[in-house]
Scaffold this motif. Structure first.
Motif, PDB file in Angstrom:
ATOM      1  N   ARG A 172       0.830  -1.204   0.000  1.00  9.07           N
ATOM      2  CA  ARG A 172       0.000   0.000   0.000  1.00  9.07           C
ATOM      3  C   ARG A 172       0.867   1.258   0.000  1.00  9.07           C
ATOM      4  N   ALA A 173       1.900   1.265   0.845  1.00 10.15           N
ATOM      5  CA  ALA A 173       2.765   2.442   0.933  1.00 10.15           C
ATOM      6  C   ALA A 173       3.495   2.701  -0.386  1.00 10.15           C
ATOM      7  N   LEU A 174       3.967   1.650  -1.024  1.00 12.68           N
ATOM      8  CA  LEU A 174       4.674   1.823  -2.293  1.00 12.68           C
ATOM      9  C   LEU A 174       3.713   2.249  -3.397  1.00 12.68           C
ATOM     10  N   ALA A 175       2.517   1.668  -3.431  1.00 12.43           N
ATOM     11  CA  ALA A 175       1.527   2.059  -4.435  1.00 12.43           C
ATOM     12  C   ALA A 175       1.153   3.529  -4.286  1.00 12.43           C
ATOM     13  N   GLU A 176       1.064   3.996  -3.067  1.00 10.52           N
ATOM     14  CA  GLU A 176       0.732   5.403  -2.825  1.00 10.52           C
ATOM     15  C   GLU A 176       1.828   6.336  -3.318  1.00 10.52           C
ATOM     16  N   GLN A 177       3.037   5.812  -3.457  1.00  9.16           N
ATOM     17  CA  GLN A 177       4.145   6.611  -3.974  1.00  9.16           C
ATOM     18  C   GLN A 177       4.373   6.379  -5.469  1.00  9.16           C
ATOM     19  N   GLY A 178       3.407   5.732  -6.126  1.00  4.01           N
ATOM     20  CA  GLY A 178       3.455   5.599  -7.578  1.00  4.01           C
ATOM     21  C   GLY A 178       4.035   4.316  -8.106  1.00  4.01           C
ATOM     22  N   TRP A 179       4.301   3.350  -7.229  1.00  3.84           N
ATOM     23  CA  TRP A 179       4.879   2.085  -7.681  1.00  3.84           C
ATOM     24  C   TRP A 179       3.788   1.094  -8.065  1.00  3.84           C
ATOM     25  N   LEU A 180       4.076   0.276  -9.063  1.00  2.00           N
ATOM     26  CA  LEU A 180       3.251  -0.890  -9.366  1.00  2.00           C
ATOM     27  C   LEU A 180       3.797  -2.082  -8.581  1.00  2.00           C
ATOM     28  N   VAL A 181       2.914  -2.886  -8.046  1.00  2.00           N
ATOM     29  CA  VAL A 181       3.306  -4.042  -7.245  1.00  2.00           C
ATOM     30  C   VAL A 181       3.080  -5.312  -8.063  1.00  2.00           C
ATOM     31  N   VAL A 182       4.148  -6.072  -8.261  1.00  2.00           N
ATOM     32  CA  VAL A 182       4.106  -7.310  -9.035  1.00  2.00           C
ATOM     33  C   VAL A 182       4.192  -8.482  -8.059  1.00  2.00           C
ATOM     34  N   THR A 183       3.315  -9.446  -8.237  1.00  2.00           N
ATOM     35  CA  THR A 183       3.325 -10.636  -7.381  1.00  2.00           C
ATOM     36  C   THR A 183       3.133 -11.884  -8.235  1.00  2.00           C
ATOM     37  N   GLY A 184       3.229 -13.023  -7.573  1.00  2.00           N
ATOM     38  CA  GLY A 184       2.967 -14.292  -8.235  1.00  2.00           C
ATOM     39  C   GLY A 184       1.499 -14.591  -8.404  1.00  2.00           C
ATOM     40  N   ALA A 185       0.626 -13.652  -8.013  1.00  2.00           N
ATOM     41  CA  ALA A 185      -0.820 -13.698  -8.273  1.00  2.00           C
ATOM     42  C   ALA A 185      -1.562 -14.789  -7.515  1.00  2.00           C
ATOM     43  N   GLY A 186      -0.889 -15.451  -6.584  1.00  2.00           N
ATOM     44  CA  GLY A 186      -1.546 -16.504  -5.833  1.00  2.00           C
ATOM     45  C   GLY A 186      -2.063 -16.029  -4.500  1.00  2.00           C
ATOM     46  N   PRO A 187      -2.390 -16.965  -3.602  1.00  2.00           N
ATOM     47  CA  PRO A 187      -2.892 -16.619  -2.268  1.00  2.00           C
ATOM     48  C   PRO A 187      -1.750 -16.232  -1.332  1.00  2.00           C
ATOM     49  N   GLY A 188      -2.057 -16.083  -0.055  1.00  2.00           N
ATOM     50  CA  GLY A 188      -1.040 -15.812   0.949  1.00  2.00           C
ATOM     51  C   GLY A 188      -0.437 -14.430   0.801  1.00  2.00           C
ATOM     52  N   ILE A 189       0.882 -14.344   0.902  1.00  2.00           N
ATOM     53  CA  ILE A 189       1.586 -13.067   0.813  1.00  2.00           C
ATOM     54  C   ILE A 189       1.300 -12.375  -0.510  1.00  2.00           C
ATOM     55  N   MET A 190       1.155 -13.152  -1.575  1.00  2.00           N
ATOM     56  CA  MET A 190       0.865 -12.561  -2.883  1.00  2.00           C
ATOM     57  C   MET A 190      -0.472 -11.837  -2.866  1.00  2.00           C
ATOM     58  N   GLU A 191      -1.472 -12.441  -2.273  1.00  2.00           N
ATOM     59  CA  GLU A 191      -2.784 -11.805  -2.173  1.00  2.00           C
ATOM     60  C   GLU A 191      -2.726 -10.597  -1.247  1.00  2.00           C
ATOM     61  N   ALA A 192      -1.967 -10.710  -0.151  1.00  2.00           N
ATOM     62  CA  ALA A 192      -1.834  -9.584   0.769  1.00  2.00           C
ATOM     63  C   ALA A 192      -1.240  -8.376   0.054  1.00  2.00           C
ATOM     64  N   ALA A 193      -0.183  -8.592  -0.729  1.00  2.00           N
ATOM     65  CA  ALA A 193       0.464  -7.496  -1.437  1.00  2.00           C
ATOM     66  C   ALA A 193      -0.454  -6.896  -2.494  1.00  2.00           C
ATOM     67  N   ALA A 194      -1.153  -7.755  -3.239  1.00  2.00           N
ATOM     68  CA  ALA A 194      -2.076  -7.255  -4.255  1.00  2.00           C
ATOM     69  C   ALA A 194      -3.219  -6.474  -3.616  1.00  2.00           C
ATOM     70  N   THR A 195      -3.687  -6.927  -2.466  1.00  2.00           N
ATOM     71  CA  THR A 195      -4.757  -6.224  -1.758  1.00  2.00           C
ATOM     72  C   THR A 195      -4.281  -4.845  -1.311  1.00  2.00           C
ATOM     73  N   GLY A 196      -3.061  -4.787  -0.772  1.00  2.00           N
ATOM     74  CA  GLY A 196      -2.538  -3.506  -0.326  1.00  2.00           C
ATOM     75  C   GLY A 196      -2.358  -2.525  -1.466  1.00  2.00           C
ATOM     76  N   ALA A 197      -1.869  -3.006  -2.589  1.00  2.00           N
ATOM     77  CA  ALA A 197      -1.648  -2.116  -3.731  1.00  2.00           C
ATOM     78  C   ALA A 197      -2.952  -1.714  -4.407  1.00  2.00           C
ATOM     79  N   GLY A 198      -3.938  -2.594  -4.374  1.00  2.00           N
ATOM     80  CA  GLY A 198      -5.187  -2.338  -5.078  1.00  2.00           C
ATOM     81  C   GLY A 198      -5.107  -2.814  -6.510  1.00  2.00           C
ATOM     82  N   GLN A 199      -6.256  -3.060  -7.090  1.00  2.00           N
ATOM     83  CA  GLN A 199      -6.299  -3.668  -8.414  1.00  2.00           C
ATOM     84  C   GLN A 199      -5.593  -2.836  -9.476  1.00  2.00           C
ATOM     85  N   GLU A 200      -5.709  -1.515  -9.409  1.00  2.00           N
ATOM     86  CA  GLU A 200      -5.134  -0.671 -10.445  1.00  2.00           C
ATOM     87  C   GLU A 200      -3.617  -0.544 -10.341  1.00  2.00           C
TER      88      GLU A 200
END
Length: 351
Positions: free
Chosen positions: A105-133
């Motif tokens: 979330r903090a990185l997305a708010e500073q203009g970063w895109l968050v890349v993950t393995g798109a799965g559950p667990g930590i990947m889902e947590a990171a995607a949730t924090g960054a938001g879909q966009e």
């Protein structure tokens, strides 16, 4: 006819090249024709070699998946990206989940895109924090355990891979920072891949954060293993972990990723010389201090300011940025990271 290298082609090979050129023209391919032709020639060569069906299937799937991944990332070429790794088994009540979500979330708010393995667990947590966009996912097709999380389930935000090696390529290739949270074999594989690429110079310097839960010992135990076993046995250098930040602080993790790019922008090699492009040129006093602090970095000479090289001007490769140049000693990756951090901390560096 045989697919061929550029040296001494036969008449049949020249005919093949001409026919491939016609095919590319009919297909509307006008850019990067030499590289596209090499791909086509390699494919024809595989057929001429009598390559086994299994090997052809691996090659075809890898190329198809890389094409899909390139198309996914293409609209976001200019956006800074951070990849977050971690266990698919981490639950939403775990403090690691909370840390991954907060970091993204903090990185997305500073203009970063968050890349993950798109799965559950930590990947889902990171995607949730960054938001879909602000999220992109590179998933893996497995017979069990992993399914795309809801945040990046759409085809416009995710690409699915059959092979881990193509997936790891796309999780690493585009990103300018990495945050690794505790995980199993997959996470450790990804972490070792990052460390290997940095150690061998196969990847440009980037910030790598090993983020743990508050008071956690996972990454401190990992660092102890590297120091007490690998470094003590002479299998890695004692400073190979100097380029990595081990922390349990979300704030420190975010600051490490963003701060790495405060002044440092990029690098380019010209023979044995290394050029670092910066956002602000060091003063004479700062340059003298850098040479004093990094006396062991240079094989010959010292660190100097420079203008863009002719190749950079020809390629339009950031000619507007100030530069320093030096000839580094071999196996000085750790020193290079320390130099970049010193450049970021200069008084002349942007706020």
């Amino acid at each position: 006819m045989t697919a061929f290298p550029d040296s001494d082609p036969t008449a049949a090979q020249l005919e093949l090249r001409e026919r491939l050129g016609e095919l590319m023209a009919e297909s509307g391919i006008t850019a990067q024709r030499t590289l596209v032709r090499r791909i086509l020639e390699a494919g024809i060569g595989l057929g001429q070699d009598g390559t086994a069906r299994r090997d052809l299937k691996i090659t075809a799937a890898a190329i198809e998946e890389m094409r899909a991944a390139f198309r996914l990332f293409a609209p976001y070429t200019d956006a800074p990206k951070v990849t977050i790794f971690g266990s698919a088994r981490t639950q939403s009540h775990d403090p690691l989940w909370v840390s991954a979500e907060a970091t993204a979330r903090a990185l997305a708010e500073q203009g970063w895109l968050v890349v993950t393995g798109a799965g559950p667990g930590i990947m889902e947590a990171a995607a949730t924090g960054a938001g879909q966009e602000r999220s992109l996912g590179v998933s893996i097709r497995l017979p069990f355990e992993e399914a795309p999380n809801a945040v990046v389930a759409g085809d416009d935000r995710r690409v699915a891979m059959k092979y881990f090696f193509t997936r790891k390529l796309m999780l690493v290739k585009e990103s300018r920072g990495f945050v690794c949270l505790p995980g199993g074999f997959g996470t450790m594989d990804e972490t070792f891949e990052l460390l290997t690429l940095q150690q061998t110079g196969k990847m440009e310097p980037v910030p790598i954060v090993l983020l743990d839960r508050a008071g956690g010992t996972f990454w401190r135990g990992f660092a102890a293993f590297v120091t007490e076993q690998l470094a003590a046995s002479g299998m890695v250098a004692v400073d190979d972990l100097d380029r990595v930040l081990v922390t349990d602080s979300v704030e420190a993790a975010v600051a490490e990723v963003t701060g790495f790019w405060r002044n440092y922008d990029s690098l380019r090699w010209f023979g044995a010389q290394l050029v670092l492009r910066l956002r602000a040129a060091p003063s004479d006093a700062e340059l003298a201090d850098l040479n004093r602090r990094f006396t062991g970095l240079c094989e010959v000479g010292e660190i100097e300011r420079t203008g863009p090289f002719s190749e950079e001007l020809r390629d339009g490769d950031l000619p507007e940025l100030p530069r320093i140049v030096f000839t580094p000693r071999r196996r000085t990756v750790g020193d290079l990271h320390r130099l970049i951090r010193a450049l970021n901390e200069l008084e002349s560096a942007p706020a």
